[in-house]
Design a protein around this motif. Structure first.
Motif, PDB file in Angstrom:
ATOM      1  N   TRP A  92       0.810  -1.216   0.000  1.00  0.00           N
ATOM      2  CA  TRP A  92       0.000   0.000   0.000  1.00  0.00           C
ATOM      3  C   TRP A  92       0.844   1.267   0.000  1.00  0.00           C
ATOM      4  N   GLY A  93       2.096   1.170   0.422  1.00  0.00           N
ATOM      5  CA  GLY A  93       2.963   2.340   0.471  1.00  0.00           C
ATOM      6  C   GLY A  93       2.523   3.340   1.533  1.00  0.00           C
ATOM      7  N   ASN A  94       2.981   4.568   1.397  1.00  0.00           N
ATOM      8  CA  ASN A  94       2.661   5.604   2.387  1.00  0.00           C
ATOM      9  C   ASN A  94       1.179   5.940   2.469  1.00  0.00           C
ATOM     10  N   PRO A  95       0.450   6.004   1.353  1.00  0.00           N
ATOM     11  CA  PRO A  95      -0.994   6.253   1.483  1.00  0.00           C
ATOM     12  C   PRO A  95      -1.700   5.166   2.300  1.00  0.00           C
ATOM     13  N   GLY A  96      -1.261   3.924   2.136  1.00  0.00           N
ATOM     14  CA  GLY A  96      -1.847   2.830   2.916  1.00  0.00           C
ATOM     15  C   GLY A  96      -1.523   2.945   4.391  1.00  0.00           C
ATOM     16  N   LYS A  97      -0.294   3.334   4.691  1.00  0.00           N
ATOM     17  CA  LYS A  97       0.089   3.540   6.091  1.00  0.00           C
ATOM     18  C   LYS A  97      -0.735   4.671   6.705  1.00  0.00           C
ATOM     19  N   GLY A  98      -0.981   5.707   5.911  1.00  0.00           N
ATOM     20  CA  GLY A  98      -1.825   6.809   6.389  1.00  0.00           C
ATOM     21  C   GLY A  98      -3.249   6.348   6.644  1.00  0.00           C
ATOM     22  N   ALA A  99      -3.773   5.513   5.757  1.00  0.00           N
ATOM     23  CA  ALA A  99      -5.134   4.992   5.927  1.00  0.00           C
ATOM     24  C   ALA A  99      -5.221   4.123   7.176  1.00  0.00           C
ATOM     25  N   ILE A 100      -4.196   3.331   7.411  1.00  0.00           N
ATOM     26  CA  ILE A 100      -4.169   2.498   8.616  1.00  0.00           C
ATOM     27  C   ILE A 100      -4.135   3.374   9.861  1.00  0.00           C
ATOM     28  N   ALA A 101      -3.302   4.409   9.829  1.00  0.00           N
ATOM     29  CA  ALA A 101      -3.227   5.320  10.975  1.00  0.00           C
ATOM     30  C   ALA A 101      -4.571   6.000  11.221  1.00  0.00           C
ATOM     31  N   LEU A 102      -5.253   6.406  10.153  1.00  0.00           N
ATOM     32  CA  LEU A 102      -6.570   7.027  10.306  1.00  0.00           C
ATOM     33  C   LEU A 102      -7.596   6.046  10.854  1.00  0.00           C
ATOM     34  N   ALA A 103      -7.530   4.791  10.410  1.00  0.00           N
ATOM     35  CA  ALA A 103      -8.451   3.769  10.931  1.00  0.00           C
ATOM     36  C   ALA A 103      -8.230   3.563  12.422  1.00  0.00           C
ATOM     37  N   ILE A 104      -6.967   3.515  12.841  1.00  0.00           N
ATOM     38  CA  ILE A 104      -6.655   3.343  14.262  1.00  0.00           C
ATOM     39  C   ILE A 104      -7.149   4.541  15.062  1.00  0.00           C
ATOM     40  N   LEU A 105      -6.917   5.747  14.548  1.00  0.00           N
ATOM     41  CA  LEU A 105      -7.384   6.958  15.225  1.00  0.00           C
ATOM     42  C   LEU A 105      -8.907   6.973  15.312  1.00  0.00           C
ATOM     43  N   ALA A 106      -9.564   6.617  14.217  1.00  0.00           N
ATOM     44  CA  ALA A 106     -11.032   6.544  14.228  1.00  0.00           C
ATOM     45  C   ALA A 106     -11.500   5.500  15.238  1.00  0.00           C
ATOM     46  N   GLY A 107     -10.790   4.393  15.318  1.00  0.00           N
ATOM     47  CA  GLY A 107     -11.126   3.375  16.302  1.00  0.00           C
ATOM     48  C   GLY A 107     -11.040   3.898  17.722  1.00  0.00           C
TER      49      GLY A 107
END
Length: 184
Positions: free
Chosen positions: A28-43
C-alpha cells in the motif's frame, strides 16, 4: 455499544494486518500507512464515544477495596509504557513492555468496572495486546544492548508519576475520581 465494538474492530484489525498480512500492508505504500493510521485513530475515537454513551449493564460487582489495587496497577502499567522510551534496566530484558502495560491497564480496570461496556473495552484491548504479543513472538528477537540503566529507570519513574497525575486529573474531570473508595 455498537460504536464501542466498531471502535475495537478499527483498532484491532489494522494492528493485526502488519503481522498477519505484511505483504499486503507493504504494497500500500505511504498512502496505505496513512489509511491504517486514520483507521486506528477513528477506532480510538469510536471506543471513547461508544464507551461513554453505552448503557450501564451490570455483569459483576467489583470486590471492595479494588480501587487501591487499580491505582497501584496503573502505576505499574504507566511505568511499563515508558520502558522502551527511557531504556532503563528492563529495556533489554522485556520484549513487549507497552503491550504488557496494556494488559496490566486492562486488568486493573476490570477490577473496578463490572459492566458490559467495560468488559468489552478493557477485556477486548487486553486480549488484543496478548494476541499481538503472540503474533510478534513468531519472529526472532535480539535483546537491545544500548540501555541507560538506572538513569533510564529514574527518567521513567519521574515521567510515570507526572503522567499518573495527569491521568488522575482527566479521570476527575470526567467525573471518575480515582482516589475515592468507589469507582464509576
Amino acid at each position: 455499544m455498537t460504536l464501542l465494538a466498531l471502535g475495537l474492530i478499527l483498532w484491532i484489525v489494522p494492528h493485526y494486518i502488519k503481522r498477519l498480512a505484511p505483504g499486503l500492508r507493504d504494497g500500500w505504500g505511504n498512502p496505505g500507512k496513512g489509511a491504517i493510521a486514520l483507521a486506528i485513530l477513528a477506532g480510538m475515537v469510536l471506543m471513547v464515544i461508544g464507551y461513554r454513551s453505552a448503557e450501564f449493564v451490570p455483569v459483576y460487582a467489583p470486590l471492595p477495596g479494588m480501587g487501591h489495587a487499580n491505582n497501584t496497577l496503573m502505576l505499574v502499567a504507566l511505568f511499563l509504557y515508558g520502558v522502551g522510551g527511557t531504556k532503563g534496566t528492563l529495556y533489554p530484558r522485556m520484549r513487549h513492555p507497552m503491550l504488557w502495560g496494556t494488559v496490566v491497564w486492562a486488568f486493573a480496570h476490570l477490577l473496578v468496572n463490572g459492566d458490559l461496556a467495560s468488559i468489552l473495552l478493557f477485556g477486548g484491548l487486553g486480549l488484543w495486546a496478548l494476541g499481538q504479543m503472540a503474533l510478534v513472538n513468531r519472529t526472532p528477537w535480539t535483546a537491545p544492548t544500548n540501555g541507560r540503566g538506572l538513569k533510564g529507570d529514574a527518567m521513567n519513574l519521574a515521567g510515570t508519576l507526572v503522567l499518573y497525575g495527569i491521568v488522575a486529573m482527566v479521570h476527575l474531570w470526567l467525573g471518575h475520581p480515582v482516589f475515592e473508595g468507589t469507582y464509576y
